[in-house]
Motif scaffolding. Structure first.
Motif, PDB file in Angstrom:
ATOM      1  N   VAL A  31       0.855  -1.193   0.000  1.00 15.49           N
ATOM      2  CA  VAL A  31       0.000   0.000   0.000  1.00 15.49           C
ATOM      3  C   VAL A  31       0.887   1.239   0.000  1.00 15.49           C
ATOM      4  CG1 VAL A  31      -1.978  -1.091   1.129  1.00 15.49           C
ATOM      5  CG2 VAL A  31      -0.220  -0.046   2.515  1.00 15.49           C
ATOM      6  N   ASP A  32       0.347   2.352  -0.463  1.00 16.17           N
ATOM      7  CA  ASP A  32       1.079   3.612  -0.479  1.00 16.17           C
ATOM      8  C   ASP A  32       1.417   4.057   0.934  1.00 16.17           C
ATOM      9  OD1 ASP A  32       0.909   3.790  -3.245  1.00 16.17           O
ATOM     10  OD2 ASP A  32      -0.981   4.902  -3.177  1.00 16.17           O
ATOM     11  N   GLU A  34       1.075   6.853   2.209  1.00 15.86           N
ATOM     12  CA  GLU A  34       0.048   7.754   2.735  1.00 15.86           C
ATOM     13  C   GLU A  34      -1.194   7.014   3.225  1.00 15.86           C
ATOM     14  OE1 GLU A  34       1.229   8.389  -0.601  1.00 15.86           O
ATOM     15  OE2 GLU A  34       2.861   9.514   0.319  1.00 15.86           O
ATOM     16  N   ASP A  35      -1.322   5.755   2.871  1.00 10.79           N
ATOM     17  CA  ASP A  35      -2.487   4.955   3.252  1.00 10.79           C
ATOM     18  C   ASP A  35      -2.426   4.625   4.741  1.00 10.79           C
ATOM     19  OD1 ASP A  35      -4.326   2.705   3.623  1.00 10.79           O
ATOM     20  OD2 ASP A  35      -4.358   2.573   1.433  1.00 10.79           O
ATOM     21  N   GLU A  36      -3.582   4.672   5.408  1.00  8.10           N
ATOM     22  CA  GLU A  36      -3.617   4.375   6.838  1.00  8.10           C
ATOM     23  C   GLU A  36      -3.235   2.926   7.158  1.00  8.10           C
ATOM     24  OE1 GLU A  36      -7.551   5.173   8.265  1.00  8.10           O
ATOM     25  OE2 GLU A  36      -8.486   3.889   6.771  1.00  8.10           O
ATOM     26  N   LEU A  37      -3.286   2.052   6.169  1.00  6.65           N
ATOM     27  CA  LEU A  37      -2.891   0.658   6.369  1.00  6.65           C
ATOM     28  C   LEU A  37      -1.383   0.449   6.250  1.00  6.65           C
ATOM     29  CD1 LEU A  37      -5.591  -1.276   4.291  1.00  6.65           C
ATOM     30  CD2 LEU A  37      -5.437  -1.063   6.772  1.00  6.65           C
ATOM     31  N   TYR A  38      -0.664   1.472   5.828  1.00  3.70           N
ATOM     32  CA  TYR A  38       0.761   1.320   5.554  1.00  3.70           C
ATOM     33  C   TYR A  38       1.532   0.872   6.793  1.00  3.70           C
ATOM     34  CZ  TYR A  38       5.574   2.250   4.349  1.00  3.70           C
ATOM     35  OH  TYR A  38       6.924   2.113   4.133  1.00  3.70           O
ATOM     36  N   SER A  39       2.420  -0.079   6.570  1.00  7.07           N
ATOM     37  CA  SER A  39       3.361  -0.527   7.588  1.00  7.07           C
ATOM     38  C   SER A  39       4.686  -0.750   6.875  1.00  7.07           C
ATOM     39  CB  SER A  39       2.900  -1.839   8.225  1.00  7.07           C
ATOM     40  OG  SER A  39       3.928  -2.397   9.003  1.00  7.07           O
ATOM     41  N   GLU A  40       5.772  -0.325   7.482  1.00  5.55           N
ATOM     42  CA  GLU A  40       7.084  -0.482   6.871  1.00  5.55           C
ATOM     43  C   GLU A  40       7.402  -1.946   6.597  1.00  5.55           C
ATOM     44  OE1 GLU A  40      11.417   0.820   8.214  1.00  5.55           O
ATOM     45  OE2 GLU A  40       9.953   2.461   8.267  1.00  5.55           O
TER      46      GLU A  40
END
Length: 99
Positions: A31-32, A34-40
């Motif tokens: 996911v991008d 900026e997406d709230e689902l983003y995780s490194e």
């Protein structure tokens, strides 16, 4: 959202609570930032799919942060849910000859 890898397993249900066949698909998802689902570390979606009379449906899904295998309390947007269902349909057709 982009699906980068996946696996499919058959789920056996000796109780027959849900009619038809069931499968678990583990989807590695990008996911991008900026997406709230983003995780490194990345996220994974565990989708439980039911197939009855050639029709597949997502029974349930779980979003997992791969950093610590924690379940995230988010819901996918309708468009994302449709994308997951379409992907699952296609893979069940090509990988298992279903649907």
């Amino acid at each position: 959202m982009n699906i980068t890898q996946f696996s499919i397993e058959t789920i056996l249900d000796p109780t027959n609570i849900i009619e038809g066949k069931r499968y678990e698909l583990l989807l590695d998802v990008e996911v991008d930032e900026e997406d709230e689902l983003y995780s490194e570390a990345g996220i994974e979606i565990r989708a439980i799919v039911g197939v009855l009379d050639g029709n597949a449906r997502v029974i349930n899904y779980f979003i997992i942060d791969k950093k610590d295998n924690a379940y995230l309390e988010f819901e996918l947007e309708e468009e994302e849910q449709q994308m997951i269902l379409a992907f699952c349909n296609e893979e069940l057709k090509s990988e298992l000859g279903l649907i």
